[in-house]
Design an enzyme around this catalytic site. Sequence first.
Site, PDB file in Angstrom:
ATOM      1  N   SER A 188       1.168   6.677   2.704  1.00 41.63           N
ATOM      2  CA  SER A 188       1.981   7.653   3.233  1.00 41.63           C
ATOM      3  C   SER A 188       3.368   7.993   2.728  1.00 41.63           C
ATOM      4  CB  SER A 188       2.526   6.891   4.672  1.00 41.63           C
ATOM      5  OG  SER A 188       1.578   6.574   5.254  1.00 41.63           O
ATOM      6  N   ASN A 223      -4.382   6.697  16.065  1.00 48.35           N
ATOM      7  CA  ASN A 223      -5.776   7.018  17.004  1.00 48.35           C
ATOM      8  C   ASN A 223      -6.234   8.325  17.105  1.00 48.35           C
ATOM      9  OD1 ASN A 223      -5.329   4.065  16.790  1.00 48.35           O
ATOM     10  ND2 ASN A 223      -5.759   3.840  18.929  1.00 48.35           N
ATOM     11  N   GLU A 224      -5.168   9.327  17.317  1.00 44.43           N
ATOM     12  CA  GLU A 224      -5.720  10.710  17.431  1.00 44.43           C
ATOM     13  C   GLU A 224      -6.524  11.143  16.583  1.00 44.43           C
ATOM     14  OE1 GLU A 224      -2.640   9.561  17.753  1.00 44.43           O
ATOM     15  OE2 GLU A 224      -2.023   9.785  20.070  1.00 44.43           O
ATOM     16  N   GLN A 233       0.906  -1.276  -0.079  1.00 43.12           N
ATOM     17  CA  GLN A 233       0.038   0.012  -0.056  1.00 43.12           C
ATOM     18  C   GLN A 233       0.901   1.378   0.009  1.00 43.12           C
ATOM     19  OE1 GLN A 233      -1.932   0.456   3.748  1.00 43.12           O
ATOM     20  NE2 GLN A 233      -3.787   1.777   2.925  1.00 43.12           N
ATOM     21  N   GLY A 234       0.850   2.110  -1.311  1.00 42.77           N
ATOM     22  CA  GLY A 234       1.760   3.174  -1.098  1.00 42.77           C
ATOM     23  C   GLY A 234       1.038   4.533  -1.023  1.00 42.77           C
ATOM     24  N   GLU A 236      -9.385  -1.223   6.235  1.00 42.98           N
ATOM     25  CA  GLU A 236      -8.275  -1.645   6.853  1.00 42.98           C
ATOM     26  C   GLU A 236      -8.620  -1.227   8.350  1.00 42.98           C
ATOM     27  OE1 GLU A 236      -5.066   1.142   5.989  1.00 42.98           O
ATOM     28  OE2 GLU A 236      -3.489  -0.060   7.035  1.00 42.98           O
TER      29      GLU A 236
HETATM   30  C1  LIG Z   1       3.961  -0.464  11.323  1.00 46.73           C
HETATM   31  C2  LIG Z   1       3.585   0.380  10.336  1.00 46.73           C
HETATM   32  C3  LIG Z   1       3.249  -0.026   9.105  1.00 46.73           C
HETATM   33  C4  LIG Z   1       2.595   1.010   8.270  1.00 46.73           C
HETATM   34  N1  LIG Z   1       2.286   0.582   6.983  1.00 46.73           N
HETATM   35  C5  LIG Z   1       2.039   1.223   5.921  1.00 46.73           C
HETATM   36  C6  LIG Z   1       1.913   0.844   4.740  1.00 46.73           C
HETATM   37  O1  LIG Z   1       1.921  -0.131   4.231  1.00 46.73           O
HETATM   38  N2  LIG Z   1       1.469   1.877   3.718  1.00 46.73           N
HETATM   39  C7  LIG Z   1       1.520   3.153   3.947  1.00 46.73           C
HETATM   40  O2  LIG Z   1       1.211   4.098   2.994  1.00 46.73           O
HETATM   41  N3  LIG Z   1       1.554   3.899   5.231  1.00 46.73           N
HETATM   42  C8  LIG Z   1       1.767   2.886   6.295  1.00 46.73           C
HETATM   43  N4  LIG Z   1       2.161   3.139   7.482  1.00 46.73           N
HETATM   44  C9  LIG Z   1       2.071   4.619   7.956  1.00 46.73           C
HETATM   45  C10 LIG Z   1       0.845   5.082   8.712  1.00 46.73           C
HETATM   46  O3  LIG Z   1      -0.178   5.031   7.866  1.00 46.73           O
HETATM   47  C11 LIG Z   1       1.278   6.456   9.355  1.00 46.73           C
HETATM   48  O4  LIG Z   1       2.556   6.370  10.048  1.00 46.73           O
HETATM   49  C12 LIG Z   1       0.108   7.189  10.167  1.00 46.73           C
HETATM   50  O5  LIG Z   1      -0.923   7.453   9.127  1.00 46.73           O
HETATM   51  C13 LIG Z   1       0.525   8.373  10.571  1.00 46.73           C
HETATM   52  O6  LIG Z   1       1.353   9.263   9.805  1.00 46.73           O
HETATM   53  P1  LIG Z   1       2.690   9.720  10.290  1.00 46.73           P
HETATM   54  O7  LIG Z   1       3.536   8.595  10.560  1.00 46.73           O
HETATM   55  O8  LIG Z   1       3.204  10.585   9.249  1.00 46.73           O
HETATM   56  O9  LIG Z   1       2.479  10.721  11.522  1.00 46.73           O
HETATM   57  P2  LIG Z   1       2.177  12.171  11.655  1.00 46.73           P
HETATM   58  O10 LIG Z   1       0.919  12.332  10.711  1.00 46.73           O
HETATM   59  O11 LIG Z   1       3.162  13.249  11.540  1.00 46.73           O
HETATM   60  O12 LIG Z   1       1.551  12.239  13.221  1.00 46.73           O
HETATM   61  C14 LIG Z   1       2.468  12.085  14.313  1.00 46.73           C
HETATM   62  C15 LIG Z   1       1.747  12.394  15.483  1.00 46.73           C
HETATM   63  O13 LIG Z   1       0.742  13.353  15.467  1.00 46.73           O
HETATM   64  C16 LIG Z   1      -0.362  13.300  15.707  1.00 46.73           C
HETATM   65  N5  LIG Z   1      -1.288  14.088  14.938  1.00 46.73           N
HETATM   66  C17 LIG Z   1      -1.211  14.566  13.732  1.00 46.73           C
HETATM   67  N6  LIG Z   1      -2.240  15.059  13.231  1.00 46.73           N
HETATM   68  C18 LIG Z   1      -3.104  15.457  14.260  1.00 46.73           C
HETATM   69  C19 LIG Z   1      -4.187  16.122  14.318  1.00 46.73           C
HETATM   70  N7  LIG Z   1      -4.549  16.861  13.158  1.00 46.73           N
HETATM   71  N8  LIG Z   1      -4.779  15.857  15.632  1.00 46.73           N
HETATM   72  C20 LIG Z   1      -4.308  15.460  16.580  1.00 46.73           C
HETATM   73  N9  LIG Z   1      -3.182  14.660  16.338  1.00 46.73           N
HETATM   74  C21 LIG Z   1      -2.358  14.716  15.389  1.00 46.73           C
HETATM   75  C22 LIG Z   1      -0.702  11.914  15.189  1.00 46.73           C
HETATM   76  O14 LIG Z   1      -1.582  11.151  15.802  1.00 46.73           O
HETATM   77  C23 LIG Z   1       0.589  11.041  15.901  1.00 46.73           C
HETATM   78  O15 LIG Z   1       0.669  10.632  17.081  1.00 46.73           O
HETATM   79  C24 LIG Z   1       2.650   2.481   8.618  1.00 46.73           C
HETATM   80  C25 LIG Z   1       2.974   2.746   9.783  1.00 46.73           C
HETATM   81  C26 LIG Z   1       3.343   1.789  10.519  1.00 46.73           C
HETATM   82  C27 LIG Z   1       3.783   2.370  12.161  1.00 46.73           C
END
Ligand SMILES: Cc1cc2nc3c(=O)[nH]c(=O)nc-3n(C[C@H](O)[C@H](O)[C@H](O)COP(=O)(O)OP(=O)(O)OC[C@H]3O[C@@H](n4cnc5c(N)ncnc54)[C@H](O)[C@@H]3O)c2cc1C
Length: 397
Positions: free
Chosen positions: A129, A379-380, A126-127, A245
């Site tokens: 993020s 979860n946030e 899944q591409g 998902e």
């Molecule tokens: C083990 C694992 C597997 C994954 N696999 C995939 C995959 O196969 N394909 C893919 O595309 N992605 C994948 N992901 C990515 C995942 O979807 C993202 O990590 C997730 O959506 C959070 O984005 P971020 O890491 O950029 O964190 P950020 O968006 O930078 O968030 C950082 C923190 O800030 C908080 N935050 C951000 N915005 C807000 C808001 N508006 N209000 C309150 N809190 C906020 C978040 O909750 C988090 O705690 C994977 C992640 C993990 C950990």
Amino acid sequence: MDLTLSQVELRFQQHVHDFLDAELKPEWRGVSDIDNRTQPAIMAQWQAVLAEKGWLTAGWPVANGGLGWSPMQHHIFKEACSKARAPKISTMSIGMIGPLICAFGTPAQQAFYLPRIVNGADIWCQGFSEPGSGSDLASLKTTARREGDAYVVSGQKIWTTYAHLASQMFCLVRTDVGAVQKQAGISMLLMDMALPGITVRPIHTIDGEHHFNEVFFDDVRVPITCLLGGEHQGWDVARALLAFERSGIADVVATRQLLNDVAAIAAGEPRGTSSLLDDDDFANRLTKMEIALDSLEIYELRVMEAAERGAAKDFDASILKILGSELKQKIHMLGIEALGTLAAVWPDGDAPAHPSGAGRKLVVDALFFRAGSIYGGANEIQRNIVAKSLLKSGSEI
Ligand SMILES: Cc1cc2nc3c(=O)[nH]c(=O)nc-3n(C[C@H](O)[C@H](O)[C@H](O)COP(=O)(O)OP(=O)(O)OC[C@H]3O[C@@H](n4cnc5c(N)ncnc54)[C@H](O)[C@@H]3O)c2cc1C
């Protein structure tokens, strides 16, 4: 809702148990979710057995090979597989992109991709993020500009689970860089990972495994026939996918197995003349988690039943994701507490095995599943979705 199994459901349950007894090889049992990531061959063999029986795609639309099972039948099947410790089946392929291609694919796309998903010819990743575009997914910057009969894709994805194993990626790209609303200019492409210009680099996680990756696109030419849904319509396609998902992440039956493992570990830990399982404080916390799991199970069944009637609420998947992932993390921590010092020894070290045999799996699972409250949408963000929906509609859960 009535949770008592009918005669028909009891017969179905027996049929599933008989099938598992006959078909599930001893060496496949107990391959955990984590091991599945490093042992795709076992997952593929088990999927082939289920495909032969017609059960691999039971949840797909009947027109595409689904079986029209009731929510309770799905639950019975999942529960029996979990109890028998069957390998998991690929969520990404069978649970996510398969149903999505059934819903949004052209007849030609369905004819090409669906059989390859069922026979295991393709592994999917899944591409979505990108660096800087996780929670705010719609801000993604990977572009796809139209050139003749191809989209030319440039940019980067990150945290891409299975990209190092996958033959295909479902990928969100920006096809209209000028769109006023950022959600409006996005499309979804089904991308062959062997195309020239794709580079995959590993990222290692705290459990010591290689689950996910960075993926770079340098002018990758993707045929326009690989567009899923309409051009610039990718946001609607992605929303449908994220709901599949998130609801899967609740994974109640696997969490119940985890709870049983924790109880087994505690039963093997001596406390005076008895065991940790008989310690009042420990037993109290374990029981509270069991009650929470029971209510989550009923909630999940209610959501499945409502979804079948087309009456599920748009925030149901978010609630399941929040409750399921946080409960599982709490159970993991209780298990680590029960393991005591054995949990502190790195899994491949010389530590004596825990009498229950569950120690290593639990520690590795617990480390990996810290991510359960992040992936599939943090979860946030899910709490924001629930709050916005309830405040807007003024409805009650
Ligand atoms: C083990 C694992 C597997 C994954 N696999 C995939 C995959 O196969 N394909 C893919 O595309 N992605 C994948 N992901 C990515 C995942 O979807 C993202 O990590 C997730 O959506 C959070 O984005 P971020 O890491 O950029 O964190 P950020 O968006 O930078 O968030 C950082 C923190 O800030 C908080 N935050 C951000 N915005 C807000 C808001 N508006 N209000 C309150 N809190 C906020 C978040 O909750 C988090 O705690 C994977 C992640 C993990 C950990």
